[in-house]
Design an enzyme around this catalytic site. Structure first.
Site, PDB file in Angstrom:
ATOM      1  N   GLU A  86       0.748  -1.116  -0.071  1.00  0.00           N
ATOM      2  CA  GLU A  86       0.050   0.038  -0.054  1.00  0.00           C
ATOM      3  C   GLU A  86       0.811   1.207   0.086  1.00  0.00           C
ATOM      4  OE1 GLU A  86      -3.046   0.658  -0.294  1.00  0.00           O
ATOM      5  OE2 GLU A  86      -3.563  -1.681  -0.364  1.00  0.00           O
ATOM      6  N   SER A 468     -57.776 -21.150  34.651  1.00  0.00           N
ATOM      7  CA  SER A 468     -57.730 -21.353  36.013  1.00  0.00           C
ATOM      8  C   SER A 468     -56.582 -20.971  36.919  1.00  0.00           C
ATOM      9  CB  SER A 468     -57.968 -22.984  36.377  1.00  0.00           C
ATOM     10  OG  SER A 468     -59.246 -23.224  35.752  1.00  0.00           O
TER      11      SER A 468
END
Length: 853
Positions: A86, A468
């Site tokens: 690079e 219930s």
């Protein structure tokens, strides 16, 4: 001489003009550039990571995968690889490379294009961490140059490199070398080989083209270019070059190292984090630690899945997933079949398979899997698969494999007890929530059978009729009003006329059996519906509804009618578990939570849970004050009115209005107490009877006592709605409270009835209900959850007394069948049971005798 003077003057003029232009251009561009101070404090976007209580990774959320690394932890050869490919002159230039720029200008002038780049690592960093953009333009290059100068002026070379290597895009959602190393190789940086370092260094030029997942060939070429540049720059020797160049690329996509995946709870965490932090939740590098432990969460998921599959198998086989090919038209190529199987979306621990052959002599089938392997499915693995007719009916047990599956079909299979069994995607669904009743800590949360099947979290989002499961709250209201567990109500049919609707209402027991007068303890244990209606009438519908709100149930979900007594309100499993926690912890309303702490990207604590806790041993009064008692009413009057058919209220319907005190205002960090310790103790003991019963009767939750034996510190309540559309079981053990719901997402469908399948460890069959349909999941989860937890003793509070009573009348015992009963002092019976003896009278005319009473 004049010519020389002219040239010199012109040079000086141009140079001066250049400097003035440069300064002017810099002044123009500078306001558009970020300050270097901003660059120094740049926050690297990191995904949100969610951890279990033990610190194991459960999930990761965020578009960018990044694992920032310090410069000193980056291998030297990895840095060299990037510099070689690079920016060879990185350590020599001051942000821009004049030689590189001249080369780029020459290429542009000779070719007429700007294809040759000249960006240094510093310029790339400027572009990566700002909004300069990536378009090829003079303006962008000018901005890059000026910013690169500023960066080099204010950051040293190591700082620049570290920032660059942590921000550069490396493909596959990975930003920075730390994330890329794991994404492609599943390694940390110090584990990479030279060849792998070179491959990573080659990615920034074109991450989508050069990454080895997209193309091994292009990735290899690019890696070798990087290696050659490293050799040319004397970063590596010729031997290292040759060895690395010949190394094969073994790369594949690696996801985050998730220790265990529980998407319902992690999705709930994600939503909560987004609510608090918005989009920053996905980029701020938050580490979210939950209350979830691996053991309990996986136990909850396994218990729920096994229970759903057991229900599904009881109701029969609905057929193959799909027909891949018609066997009469020939069998397709094996590759075509495996390619199809690879497209099937995974579900739970199911395996998609294609039926290749049926061996009628051996009564087996040959199956093909997506990896090309073949396995045998025996008759044992399909014996359960009675034909599904409807929710209540199934066909006969299949005698042959060919009765169930056929060549060319795609089916699901799974391993059960190390054997291959046929299975199918269930239509019914479920939820499980488990809390620490003292703190509200969520210990397990399962929102459905499989997150891939449905992302709807039934644990926190599904409002379902409670059935219930609601009864303990109304019994608690009755005890709070001064009744006792020994109070007798008549278990006899009820019919009420509603003049407004011109309809009668006749609640029924389930099963439809009536046993006459019975104590409240027994009525709760046997889940007697008509007794529940009479209790709500006794305390008043409005008072009962108000009492429900004490347990955290939303007022808007409570319908203030007598039907409420049988569970018509709809609540989420989380709300139900929270309500039952009040009984388990001594009367306190805790606040469920599942996030213990949040650490931001800079390792700072930004949130820490500080739950309000229950303290049964502390002398903390109920925030509702002393409720109106009915102890002054004669016991005989209570009994007479409770057994009557009328709609009279033996209590006042008016409740003292009490402002709810926020837990924030409780001293000592205690949760608000919503019922007295005495009422909580009695209800905990009554729910214990629902599991263990008494001599002469079993409670509806008796299966828990069998599975969790020899523990005795457990209690709970079944719940079933009309037509068995919803099934529940909720209860406690030690300090753990858990609620399980089962039903169809389409609440028009009933759970029906099923046939026991071969090998069912619970042996369930017949009509579906809370005890059969939901409780097995509760039992098997709690068996794991209570392992190594000492059995808890629940001592009676000071206001509780114990007396021997007659089992049938609830009055003080006088030598008949007795049991010990607990009472809140002042509500105990004051009269002894006296057995009435018959009296004969003689008819003078006929001389016959008859019983007077």
């Amino acid at each position: 001489m004049r010519l020389i003077q002219f040239v010199l003057f012109l040079t000086i003029a141009l140079f001066t003009l250049g400097i003035i232009s440069f300064v002017g251009l810099y002044d123009y561009v500078k306001p558009q550039l970020p300050t270097v101070a901003d660059l120094k404090s740049v926050r690297l976007q990191e995904p949100m990571r969610i951890y279990s209580a033990e610190g194991e990774l459960m999930a990761e959320f965020g578009e960018k995968r990044r694992n920032p690394v310090l410069f000193e932890n980056i291998p030297e050869q990895l840095i060299n690889a990037f510099i070689a490919i690079e920016d060879t002159r990185y350590y020599e230039h001051q942000g821009i490379d004049p030689i590189g720029i001249l080369r780029a200008i020459f290429v542009a002038a000779s070719s007429g294009s700007t294809s040759q780049g000249a960006s240094t690592i510093t310029q790339q960093l400027a572009r990566n961490i700002t909004e300069i953009g990536n378009e090829r333009s003079i303006e962008r290059k000018i901005k890059e140059v000026f910013l690169a100068f500023d960066i080099e002026k204010n950051l040293n070379k190591q700082e620049i490199l570290a920032l660059y290597l942590n921000t550069i895009f490396m493909g596959q959602r990975s930003y920075g070398i730390g994330a890329a190393a794991y994404t492609y190789f599943g390694k940390s940086l110090n584990e990479l080989t030279l060849a792998e370092m070179a491959l990573l260094a080659g990615l920034p030029k074109a991450p989508s083209d050069y990454n080895p997942i997209n193309s091994v060939a292009r990735a290899t070429d690019r890696r070798n270019i990087v290696l050659r540049r490293m050799l040319e720059e004397n970063f590596i020797t010729i031997d290292e070059y040759n060895q690395a160049r010949n190394e094969p690329i073994n790369a594949k996509y690696h996801q985050a190292k998730v220790a265990f995946s529980s998407p319902y709870i992690t999705e709930a965490v994600r939503q909560e984090m987004y609510r608090r932090y918005g989009e920053d939740a996905y980029t701020g590098g938050f580490k979210v630690y939950t209350t979830i432990t691996k053991k309990l969460q996986l136990a909850g998921e396994q218990a729920l899945r096994n229970n759903i599959l057991s229900y599904d198998m009881r109701h029969g086989y609905r057929g193959a997933v799909a027909l891949i090919w018609d066997h009469q038209e020939g069998t397709p190529e094996e590759n075509a079949i495996t390619d199809y199987l690879k497209t099937v979306v995974p579900l739970a621990d199911f395996i998609p398979a294609a039926v290749m052959d049926i061996n009628k002599e051996e009564n087996t089938a040959t199956l093909l899997f997506s990896d090309g392997s073949r396995k045998i499915l025996s008759h044992k693995g399909v014996k359960w698969a009675r034909k599904y007719i409807n929710e209540r009916s199934q066909g006969p047990s299949p005698k042959r494999v060919s009765d169930v599956i056929h060549v060319g079909e795609q089916i699901w299979v799974r391993y059960y007890k190390d054997e291959l069994w046929l299975t199918q995607e269930p239509e019914v669904n479920s939820a499980l929530v488990s809390l620490d009743s003292n703190t509200g800590e969520v210990q397990a949360l399962v929102g459905g059978f499989d997150f891939q099947q449905s992302k709807f979290n039934r644990a926190t989002q599904a409002l379902r009729q409670i059935g219930s499961n609601i009864k303990p709250f109304f019994y608690a209201a009755a005890l709070d009003k001064g009744l006792s567990l020994a109070t007798v109500f008549n278990d006899a049919p009820i019919t009420s006329w509603n003049p407004s609707s011109l309809k009668s209402w006749s609640p029924k027991n389930s099963p439809n059996v009536y046993e006459g007068p019975m104590r409240l303890r027994q009525a709760l244990g046997l889940s007697k519906n008509v007794v529940m209606v009479r209790v709500v009438r006794a305390i008043g519908v409005e008072a009962a509804a108000d009492f429900l709100e004490r347990f955290g149930f939303p007022e808007g979900n409570i319908d203030r009618t007598e039907a409420m007594s049988l569970g018509s309100p709809s609540f989420t499993p989380m709300q139900v578990a929270r309500g039952y926690a009040v009984f388990a912890n001594g009367g306190f309303l805790i606040e469920p939570y599942f996030i213990t702490r949040v650490i931001d990207g800079e390792d700072k604590m930004v949130f820490e849970a500080k739950p309000k806790i229950a303290c049964a041993e502390c002398n903390i009064p109920s925030i509702y004050g002393e409720s109106e008692k009915i102890a002054a009413i004669a016991y005989e009057e209570i009994e007479d009115m409770a057994q009557s058919e009328g709609n009279e209220n033996i209590l006042s319907n008016e409740e003292k209005e009490v402002e709810f005190i926020s837990s924030e205002n409780q001293s000592g960090g205690y949760a608000p107490r919503v019922i007295s310790g005495e009422v909580a103790f009695l209800m905990r003991d009554a729910l214990n009877s629902n599991v263990f019963g008494e001599p002469g009767w079993n409670g509806t939750g008796w299966r828990a006592g069998k599975v969790l034996a020899p523990r005795k510190d457990i209690g709970g309540k079944t719940g079933t709605t009309n037509s068995s559309k919803d099934a529940w079981f909720s209860g406690y053990g030690a300090n753990i409270v858990t609620s399980v719901w089962v039903g169809f997402d389409d609440n028009r469908k009933t759970l029906g009835s099923g046939t026991a399948w071969p090998g069912d460890p619970d042996g369930i069959s017949g009509g579906e209900a809370g005890a059969k349909t939901a409780q097995p999941a509760w039992n098997h989860y709690m068996k794991v959850a209570l392992e190594n937890i000492e059995e808890k003793n629940f001592p009676a509070p000071p206001g509780i007394i114990s007396l021997s009573i007659d089992k049938y009348s609830g009055q003080l015992s006088n030598g008949g069948p007795t049991r010990k009963e607990y009472f809140i002092k002042g509500t105990e019976p004051s009269t002894y049971f006296v057995e009435e003896l018959g009296t004969e009278i003689e008819d003078e005319a006929s001389g016959q005798t008859q019983e007077l009473f």
